[in-house]
Design an enzyme around this catalytic site. Sequence first.
Site, PDB file in Angstrom:
ATOM      1  N   THR A   4       0.876  -1.153   0.000  1.00 53.31           N
ATOM      2  CA  THR A   4       0.000   0.000   0.000  1.00 53.31           C
ATOM      3  C   THR A   4       0.918   1.207   0.000  1.00 53.31           C
ATOM      4  O   THR A   4       2.120   1.076   0.171  1.00 53.31           O
ATOM      5  CB  THR A   4      -0.876  -0.056   1.278  1.00 53.31           C
ATOM      6  OG1 THR A   4      -1.648  -1.256   1.224  1.00 53.31           O
ATOM      7  CG2 THR A   4      -1.780   1.136   1.439  1.00 53.31           C
ATOM      8  N   SER A  38     -10.613  -3.174   5.914  1.00 54.73           N
ATOM      9  CA  SER A  38      -9.242  -2.729   5.659  1.00 54.73           C
ATOM     10  C   SER A  38      -8.576  -2.326   6.964  1.00 54.73           C
ATOM     11  O   SER A  38      -9.248  -2.068   7.970  1.00 54.73           O
ATOM     12  CB  SER A  38      -9.257  -1.521   4.708  1.00 54.73           C
ATOM     13  OG  SER A  38      -7.970  -0.950   4.586  1.00 54.73           O
TER      14      SER A  38
END
Length: 580
Positions: free
Chosen positions: A392, A463
Amino acid sequence: MKPYNKIMIAACSGLALAAVAVVSPMAQQAPIYSSLDRFHPVQAENGMVASQEAIATKIGVATLQAGGNAVDAAIATGFALAVTLPRAGNLGGGGFMVIHMAEEGATEALDYREKAPAAAFKDMFLGEDGEPDNTKSRFSGLAIGVPGTVAGFAAAYEKHGSGVLTWAELVAPAIALAENGIEVTPDLSASLASRITRLGNDPATASIFYKPGLIPYSPGDLLVQEDLAQTLRKIAEDGPAGFYTGDVAEKIASKVQAAGGGMTVEDLNTYKPVWRDPVTGTYRGYEIASMPPPSSGGVHIVQILNMLEKYPLAEFGLNSADTIHIMSEAQRRAYADRSKHLGDPDFAPIPVTGLTHPDYAASLVETIALDTATPSSQIGPENPLPFESNETTHFSVVDKDGNAVSNTYTLNFSYGVGLTADGTGVLLNNELDDFSAKPGAPNAYGLIGGEANAVEPGKRPLSSMSPTLVFKDGDLYLVTGSPGGSRIITTTLQIILNVIDHQMNIAEATAAPRTHHQWYPDEIRIEEGISPDTIKLLEARGHKVETKNAMGSTQSIMKIDGKLAGSSDPRRDGALTAGY
């Protein structure tokens, strides 16, 4: 070479790296400068951008210099990262953005997380034996969620863009980078070489990121992404419609279906981001604002801080046995709760108020012993209802008016599912692995989930991304966040603890060794730099301690007495914080 616009010209001029030297210590809890410190942050007067890739940072700062605000700069930075950091920067993924607009005194959370397509169903990641099939959830078309990045950036621009710069001007630098090519850095070269087996399986991906014969690009080579440039041009001209309708949408849907997934053009046509209220809390007089569900980040940062506020961490000291023990005990309880209670709030009620309530934290603290580790087998998700009333990338932006953006977005794995929609240059995510394939079964990051995070059509998977803002007396104090899969929450948490409890400047706070506990596996994961004596003390309390790879890549900015101090994480090569 096509002409660069004014943002690109400014970015290439070197002006974006201007910084203000501050040579006298300040009477702050976390001073910008102190002769006691071994690491010192970048400093600036007007605006600052911190990202994981230098060119994207320069474009963001140049956007500020051209009159754009923090939201404009975030959008320009995000589009640039889709070209320069293809393993995480993206058009084909999604994420979260926390925005503070100083004049209005308002802080909002923008959810542009990927969604499961309409054809998704609860057991789609199970094999014939009824157990999770990792190939389905990580490396097939079933793993691909409907992308949210382009729609999210457009929503942020429409609501909070400055109006000084057009949408097309914010996308233009990324077009130029893709069309004219970027110089391959040692970091990008190594990243592509290490993933040649997976990325080389898809001809569309291989044709972009490798030379003929699957030969990796070397440092200094020019990487041109012409298909991506054409897609970006459509986005610049038509806004999100250039991505979610027409030729681009058809090619994305076609690729997903060819890989075994069920995404359709209609799934893309109907995607919408969601504005949400941030999760808020307090810690030792500071106000916290972070991402709400379907992120678990904000909830558990606040929950853990509520527990840690009961202990004198400053007296315990940075990374002492007492501090690491207490952090680990608090973290394991929060991650246990995550496994049951967190999911998409549009599909099930999430007990955010209960989980973040100080009284609930107090009830959990009662189960923590200072001298003994609690085995994770003795801890399960508790009941907060009575208290109800890895790969990420993150970037942070602050402008001259005090507006701020904390943005984390992702493809999930490095380069996502490894598939590119033919003719678009768009790498596709494998974000749906973040769903619980089966209650109690861990995902790729070892995180356990339950029914609240089961697969459903149109649902957003849970998430850990944690874009976070911290305020002091209502004024912006810290903008931070990180990549790192399940370690995102604890990495972001430790930045907050380091500047508040341990009175570190942001560079010191960033460089400090990190620890992590996520309930299961039942171990404290540490980075190198933790004393062997400390490890022995932790083991004597019953902890299993494992030294593993470095965690996170925080990109942080602090605001102290009107001045900006920022730091990019030294754990990743090529990051840059810059201001003017």
